[in-house]
Design a protein around this motif. Structure first.
Motif, PDB file in Angstrom:
ATOM      1  N   ASP A  86     -14.260  -9.511   3.215  1.00  0.00           N
ATOM      2  CA  ASP A  86     -14.640 -10.443   2.284  1.00  0.00           C
ATOM      3  C   ASP A  86     -13.383  -9.031   1.430  1.00  0.00           C
ATOM      4  OD1 ASP A  86     -16.910 -11.643   2.121  1.00  0.00           O
ATOM      5  OD2 ASP A  86     -18.368  -9.675   2.075  1.00  0.00           O
ATOM      6  N   ARG A  87     -12.556  -9.143   2.531  1.00  0.00           N
ATOM      7  CA  ARG A  87     -11.252  -8.061   2.293  1.00  0.00           C
ATOM      8  C   ARG A  87     -10.282  -9.529   2.206  1.00  0.00           C
ATOM      9  NH1 ARG A  87     -11.254  -3.732   7.004  1.00  0.00           N
ATOM     10  NH2 ARG A  87     -13.477  -2.762   5.729  1.00  0.00           N
ATOM     11  N   VAL A  88      -8.922  -8.734   0.975  1.00  0.00           N
ATOM     12  CA  VAL A  88      -7.993  -9.718   0.430  1.00  0.00           C
ATOM     13  C   VAL A  88      -7.483 -10.103   1.558  1.00  0.00           C
ATOM     14  CG1 VAL A  88      -6.510 -10.392  -1.490  1.00  0.00           C
ATOM     15  CG2 VAL A  88      -7.967  -9.042  -1.515  1.00  0.00           C
ATOM     16  N   ALA A  89      -6.983 -11.851   1.464  1.00  0.00           N
ATOM     17  CA  ALA A  89      -6.355 -11.460   3.882  1.00  0.00           C
ATOM     18  C   ALA A  89      -4.987 -12.056   3.175  1.00  0.00           C
ATOM     19  CB  ALA A  89      -6.369 -13.427   3.481  1.00  0.00           C
ATOM     20  N   GLY A  90      -4.433 -10.607   4.123  1.00  0.00           N
ATOM     21  CA  GLY A  90      -2.709 -10.632   4.250  1.00  0.00           C
ATOM     22  C   GLY A  90      -2.312 -10.730   4.918  1.00  0.00           C
ATOM     23  N   CYS A  91      -1.431 -10.001   5.162  1.00  0.00           N
ATOM     24  CA  CYS A  91      -0.705  -9.337   6.736  1.00  0.00           C
ATOM     25  C   CYS A  91       0.425  -8.072   6.826  1.00  0.00           C
ATOM     26  CB  CYS A  91       0.489  -9.749   6.617  1.00  0.00           C
ATOM     27  SG  CYS A  91       2.153 -10.446   5.730  1.00  0.00           S
ATOM     28  N   CYS A  92       0.600  -7.810   7.123  1.00  0.00           N
ATOM     29  CA  CYS A  92       1.250  -6.304   7.563  1.00  0.00           C
ATOM     30  C   CYS A  92       2.338  -6.257   5.958  1.00  0.00           C
ATOM     31  CB  CYS A  92       2.186  -6.376   8.560  1.00  0.00           C
ATOM     32  SG  CYS A  92       3.530  -7.537   8.492  1.00  0.00           S
ATOM     33  N   ARG A  93       3.255  -7.239   5.552  1.00  0.00           N
ATOM     34  CA  ARG A  93       3.646  -6.777   4.139  1.00  0.00           C
ATOM     35  C   ARG A  93       3.173  -6.849   3.060  1.00  0.00           C
ATOM     36  NH1 ARG A  93       3.375  -9.767  -1.154  1.00  0.00           N
ATOM     37  NH2 ARG A  93       5.300  -9.604  -1.738  1.00  0.00           N
ATOM     38  N   ASP A  94       1.003  -7.150   3.438  1.00  0.00           N
ATOM     39  CA  ASP A  94       0.884  -7.116   1.867  1.00  0.00           C
ATOM     40  C   ASP A  94       0.289  -5.211   2.000  1.00  0.00           C
ATOM     41  OD1 ASP A  94       0.650  -9.297   1.614  1.00  0.00           O
ATOM     42  OD2 ASP A  94       0.367  -9.828   2.698  1.00  0.00           O
ATOM     43  N   HIS A  95      -0.178  -5.052   3.429  1.00  0.00           N
ATOM     44  CA  HIS A  95      -0.316  -3.863   3.657  1.00  0.00           C
ATOM     45  C   HIS A  95       0.369  -2.947   3.865  1.00  0.00           C
ATOM     46  CE1 HIS A  95      -3.537  -5.342   6.567  1.00  0.00           C
ATOM     47  NE2 HIS A  95      -4.107  -4.732   6.334  1.00  0.00           N
ATOM     48  N   THR A  96       1.703  -2.399   3.706  1.00  0.00           N
ATOM     49  CA  THR A  96       2.885  -1.860   3.151  1.00  0.00           C
ATOM     50  C   THR A  96       3.038  -1.624   1.654  1.00  0.00           C
ATOM     51  OG1 THR A  96       3.944  -1.707   5.555  1.00  0.00           O
ATOM     52  CG2 THR A  96       5.096  -1.144   3.042  1.00  0.00           C
ATOM     53  N   LEU A  97       3.050  -3.057   1.108  1.00  0.00           N
ATOM     54  CA  LEU A  97       3.382  -3.207  -0.103  1.00  0.00           C
ATOM     55  C   LEU A  97       2.175  -2.564  -0.913  1.00  0.00           C
ATOM     56  CD1 LEU A  97       4.915  -4.543  -2.733  1.00  0.00           C
ATOM     57  CD2 LEU A  97       3.285  -6.506  -2.823  1.00  0.00           C
ATOM     58  N   LEU A  98       0.792  -2.515  -1.045  1.00  0.00           N
ATOM     59  CA  LEU A  98       0.415  -1.987  -1.665  1.00  0.00           C
ATOM     60  C   LEU A  98       0.440  -0.025  -1.050  1.00  0.00           C
ATOM     61  CD1 LEU A  98      -2.468  -1.398  -3.031  1.00  0.00           C
ATOM     62  CD2 LEU A  98      -4.250  -2.271  -1.202  1.00  0.00           C
ATOM     63  N   SER A  99       0.210   0.141  -0.205  1.00  0.00           N
ATOM     64  CA  SER A  99       1.036   1.743   0.550  1.00  0.00           C
ATOM     65  C   SER A  99       1.590   2.061  -0.506  1.00  0.00           C
ATOM     66  CB  SER A  99       0.813   1.572   2.012  1.00  0.00           C
ATOM     67  OG  SER A  99       0.105   1.265   2.949  1.00  0.00           O
ATOM     68  N   ILE A 100       2.489   1.312  -0.901  1.00  0.00           N
ATOM     69  CA  ILE A 100       3.910   1.749  -1.174  1.00  0.00           C
ATOM     70  C   ILE A 100       3.760   1.528  -2.925  1.00  0.00           C
ATOM     71  CG2 ILE A 100       5.740   1.131   0.058  1.00  0.00           C
ATOM     72  CD1 ILE A 100       6.927  -0.990  -1.347  1.00  0.00           C
ATOM     73  N   ALA A 101       2.902   0.640  -3.399  1.00  0.00           N
ATOM     74  CA  ALA A 101       2.239   0.517  -4.383  1.00  0.00           C
ATOM     75  C   ALA A 101       1.911   2.431  -4.891  1.00  0.00           C
ATOM     76  CB  ALA A 101       1.355   0.309  -5.050  1.00  0.00           C
ATOM     77  N   ILE A 102       0.777   2.526  -4.186  1.00  0.00           N
ATOM     78  CA  ILE A 102       0.463   4.005  -4.589  1.00  0.00           C
ATOM     79  C   ILE A 102       0.702   4.734  -4.063  1.00  0.00           C
ATOM     80  CG2 ILE A 102      -2.042   4.997  -3.521  1.00  0.00           C
ATOM     81  CD1 ILE A 102      -2.902   3.272  -1.901  1.00  0.00           C
ATOM     82  N   LEU A 103       1.375   4.766  -3.326  1.00  0.00           N
ATOM     83  CA  LEU A 103       3.090   6.467  -3.846  1.00  0.00           C
ATOM     84  C   LEU A 103       3.615   6.438  -4.553  1.00  0.00           C
ATOM     85  CD1 LEU A 103       3.421   5.906   0.402  1.00  0.00           C
ATOM     86  CD2 LEU A 103       2.551   7.714  -0.614  1.00  0.00           C
ATOM     87  N   ARG A 104       4.260   5.137  -5.069  1.00  0.00           N
ATOM     88  CA  ARG A 104       5.291   4.933  -6.357  1.00  0.00           C
ATOM     89  C   ARG A 104       4.193   5.477  -7.079  1.00  0.00           C
ATOM     90  NH1 ARG A 104       8.560  -0.247  -4.830  1.00  0.00           N
ATOM     91  NH2 ARG A 104       9.740   0.439  -3.331  1.00  0.00           N
TER      92      ARG A 104
END
Length: 294
Positions: A86-104
């Motif tokens: 039930d998680r949002v379908a994505g790829c490595c780019r999305d794992h990274t994008l959400l991670s940098i969003a949290i860090l920023r």
């Protein structure tokens, strides 16, 4: 760009009304990465069979849209466990994008790095995106997609840039031009036709765009990109790859040159529109980035 530029959100990483959800996530890399894996599942390599009607989630492209989708199913903190299917379908780019969003969101300088990873399939270099963040002393490569419980035999949250585990697109292109690698083992997957020198060439442009905080989908095409190496501007890629490598070595003049060229050369950046080659439907669409952002 300087460190302060990477502390602030891009249009892609901006959480919009979901900023409070990111504020609530601890800013250490293990917590950030675990949160990204909890929200997003890889559409092909996540170990679950996703419903066909949900695969188009890979095209969400903006963090606020990804979180809209997540919160429509789980209106709870991002660290509350979600079933993988039930998680949002994505790829490595999305794992990274959400991670940098949290860090920023926590004012930690971070950016996404586009290149190729050798640790998934022996003898193959998969296209991949990592987090690069400033730990107060140096830039650190981290792969938020990797579960540390796996038998990776290296620290996925502090990947040695010299170990050959992950190489930036610029480094791979330079090696190809020097004749020291086989470009046909660099691509999406061994059983797919999306690989080779033309693919590496396009990824040099993706690497530059991500470095300039245009964290595009990996299947977006813009500027001087091509699907035939005969149509590629090899000199352009050589110049940009060289500047990217110099910037990685701490050359501030190269960093400034990259920013200046990106701002002034339309071959290097997306305009108002990109062509997007959906990996799930096989369709090619022209996407108006301004309209899709609304």
């Amino acid at each position: 760009m300087d460190l302060d530029d990477y502390r602030t959100q891009s249009p892609y990483s901006d959480p919009g009304r979901h900023g409070g959800l990111l504020d609530a996530v601890a800013s250490d890399i293990p917590s950030v990465a675990a949160t990204a894996r909890n929200v997003i599942v890889h559409y092909r390599a996540g170990g679950v069979d996703l419903p066909v009607d949900r695969l188009d989630e890979v095209n969400r492209r903006w963090v606020d849209r990804i979180l809209d989708t997540d919160q429509s199913r789980f209106p709870v903190p991002l660290t509350a466990e979600r079933p993988a299917v039930d998680r949002v379908a994505g790829c490595c780019r999305d794992h990274t994008l959400l991670s940098i969003a949290i860090l920023r969101q926590h004012r930690i300088p971070s950016r996404s790095r586009v290149g190729f990873a050798s640790y998934f399939t022996p003898g193959w270099h998969h296209d991949h995106v990592l987090v690069e963040y400033w730990n107060g002393e140096r830039w650190v490569w981290a792969d938020p997609e990797l579960d540390p419980a796996g038998d990776w035999r290296f620290d996925g949250y502090d990947i040695d840039p010299t170990a050959g585990l992950f190489d930036s697109a610029a480094r791979v292109w330079s090696a190809y031009r020097a004749g020291t690698i086989d470009p046909d083992v660099y691509g999406v997957a061994p059983d797919m036709p999306v690989h080779g020198a033309w693919f590496i060439y396009n990824y040099v442009l993706h690497e530059l765009a991500h470095r300039q905080k245009d964290e595009l989908l990996l299947w977006d095409s813009f500027g001087a990109m091509t699907d035939h190496l005969a149509n590629a501007d090899l000199t352009l890629a050589d110049e940009i790859a060289a500047l990217l490598l110099e910037a990685d070595d701490g050359d501030e003049a190269a960093e400034k040159a990259l920013a200046d060229r990106y701002a002034t050369d339309s071959r290097l950046r997306p305009g108002a529109q990109v062509r997007s080659f959906s990996p799930v439907s096989g369709t090619v669409n022209t996407v108006d980035l301004c309209v899709s952002r609304r």
